[in-house]
Write a protein that holds these residues in place. Structure first.
Motif: not given
Ligand code: PFF
Length: 454
Positions: A19-26, A98-100, A102-104, A224-233, A317-319, A321-323
């Motif tokens: 759910g974190s991965a799949i979002g606006l990115g995909a 910062i991501l959330l 503008f994502y919001s 971006f689509t896998l939510s990598l590099g932010v330590s969310v996973m 579901t992506s948002a 994970s960010m918060i």
């Molecule tokens: N993976 C999310 C998307 O594709 O919409 C965006 C995202 C969520 C990026 C969480 C980074 C993150 F930490």
């Protein structure tokens, strides 16, 4: 400190991480970057980057998270026995904030479109008119900020309930619903006259369409689509017991993510080609093209509404994970602080995001380096902070933690072979850092300059 919360079920974790991965990115970004970046060839590159770079990074974050059982501002220091490494997690927390913000904003746009449909104000227009309507809609300062606030309030509400009751339950319902609804829409799309052209565009690679820019976009898209590099996973994996099969979870998440991106492409491109619309329409592709596509179908607006609802679910579901990662960092897993912290953090994110929201209207002229506030935030996150985080995580996992320790962690809950592990380790140590440095050079505008030497 209270007991660390844990996921209730194995599938709950996989769904929440997917759910974190799949979002606006995909769903939103993938079709338009694929449309601009060469269709099938872009898809192929995206797949290669996802498997070769995304997979080892995802496993890397999972291993640090589960091994440390800590929030991102403590996990790295704990494993390295040196607190200075915690800066990687702190950068992630900042990036997520910062991501959330503008994502919001985009989440709010989806809400607004849903309201438009429900109030009957979205039908019978041409594709150009939908584009105009969308442009007008996102330039209204009052409704867009209100919609952004509504998006944040729902996010805060769910996450303040905690990972089990909130995120896990929501993902368990939303993810399967997303798949089923997408399948229905794709079947609709594929039944259109001339749909095959769109399928060909997406699935048959034409490498002459690739540019150095689209290669870099495919790389960024994979992260971006896998939510990598932010330590969310990492944070999600810190709530895992040692019985979870990490490689299997990573592969499931990657496959789900790829399937959704493919379904998004298959939902959009047949329609785009069937009605003679340009595939490189850019960020407005979904918002201006899809209603026109659905317009030509029986019960079209109903299908568009269903599409927007699942799109909204995916954004939520992506948002979450960010918060969640920020909440984890602030509460240090003390659940008594969760509710208050989530509200405070969420409202702060909303306030910081307001200028991004207004940059499509009253603040459109406020620009730096030729970019609006929204674009600047997106640029800082997607092109600088996320690749930087991924680079640091790849270095940390492959050069700070010992290979034996990593393998021992990965083996818990799975019977993964040493050859597979060594291959991922090699990718993390050499291939991932080199690829990310190429992205950086592009962000600095240096790649074109370097390419002139070849
Ligand atoms: N993976 C999310 C998307 O594709 O919409 C965006 C995202 C969520 C990026 C969480 C980074 C993150 F930490």
């Amino acid at each position: 400190m209270s007991q660390q919360e844990q996921w209730r079920s194995k599938i709950g974790f996989v769904l929440a991480a997917a759910g974190s991965a799949i979002g606006l990115g995909a769903i939103w970004k993938f079709p338009y970057v694929a449309g601009t970046g060469g269709g099938g060839a872009f898809l192929l590159l995206f797949l290669v980057f996802t498997l070769v770079l995304g997979m080892p990074l995802l496993l890397g974050e999972f291993m640090i998270g589960r091994k440390s059982q800590s929030d991102p501002t403590q996990a790295y220091g704990k494993l390295a026995s040196n607190k200075k490494w915690n800066f990687i997690g702190k950068i992630g927390v900042f990036t997520s904030f910062i991501l959330l913000s503008f994502y919001s904003v985009v989440g709010g746009w989806i809400l607004l479109y849903i309201v438009q449909i429900l109030s009957g104000g979205l039908s019978g227009l041409t594709q150009d008119q939908y584009g105009e309507l969308f442009g007008e809609m996102i330039s209204n300062p009052y409704s867009t900020v209100a919609a952004q606030l509504a998006f944040m309030l729902i996010t805060i509400f769910v996450v303040s309930k905690g990972i089990q009751k909130g995120i896990e339950l929501a993902s368990k319902v939303m993810m399967p619903a997303l798949l089923v609804l997408f399948l229905i829409i794709v079947i609709r799309s594929l039944s259109l006259d001339g749909a095959l052209e769109g399928v060909k565009f997406l699935l048959v690679p034409d490498f002459s369409k690739l540019t150095s820019e689209s290669i870099l976009f495919a790389l960024g898209q994979a992260f971006f689509t896998l939510s990598l590099g932010v330590s969310v996973m990492l944070t999600y994996a810190s709530y895992l017991p040692k019985t979870q099969n990490l490689p299997q979870s990573a592969i499931s998440i990657i496959i789900l993510n790829i399937v959704i991106a493919l379904l998004a492409g298959l939902a959009i491109f047949p329609g785009v080609f069937s009605f003679g619309i340009e595939p490189n329409a850019g960020p407005v592709l979904i918002f201006s093209v899809l209603p026109a596509v659905f317009e030509h179908m029986p019960f079209g607006m109903l299908f568009f509404l269903a599409f927007l609802l699942l799109f909204l679910f995916a954004a939520f579901t992506s948002a979450f994970s960010m918060i969640e990662i920020i909440v984890a960092a602030v509460t240090k897993n003390d659940s008594s602080k969760r509710k208050k912290s989530t509200w405070f953090i969420g409202i702060s994110i909303f306030i910081v995001g307001v200028p991004s929201c207004l940059s499509y209207g009253v603040l459109a002229d406020v620009q730096l380096f030729n970019k609006t506030i929204f674009d600047l935030m997106d640029f800082a996150v997607s092109n600088i902070l996320m690749p930087l985080g991924a680079l640091l995580i790849a270095i940390f996992v492959s050069r700070i933690i010992s290979k034996e320790e990593l393998f021992a962690e990965l083996k818990q809950g799975s019977n993964v072979g040493y050859v597979f592990f060594s291959f991922c380790y090699f990718l993390l140590k050499y291939v991932v850092p080199i690829a990310i440095i190429v992205v950086f050079l592009d962000a600095a505008g240096l790649s074109a300059w370097i390419l002139t030497f070849f």
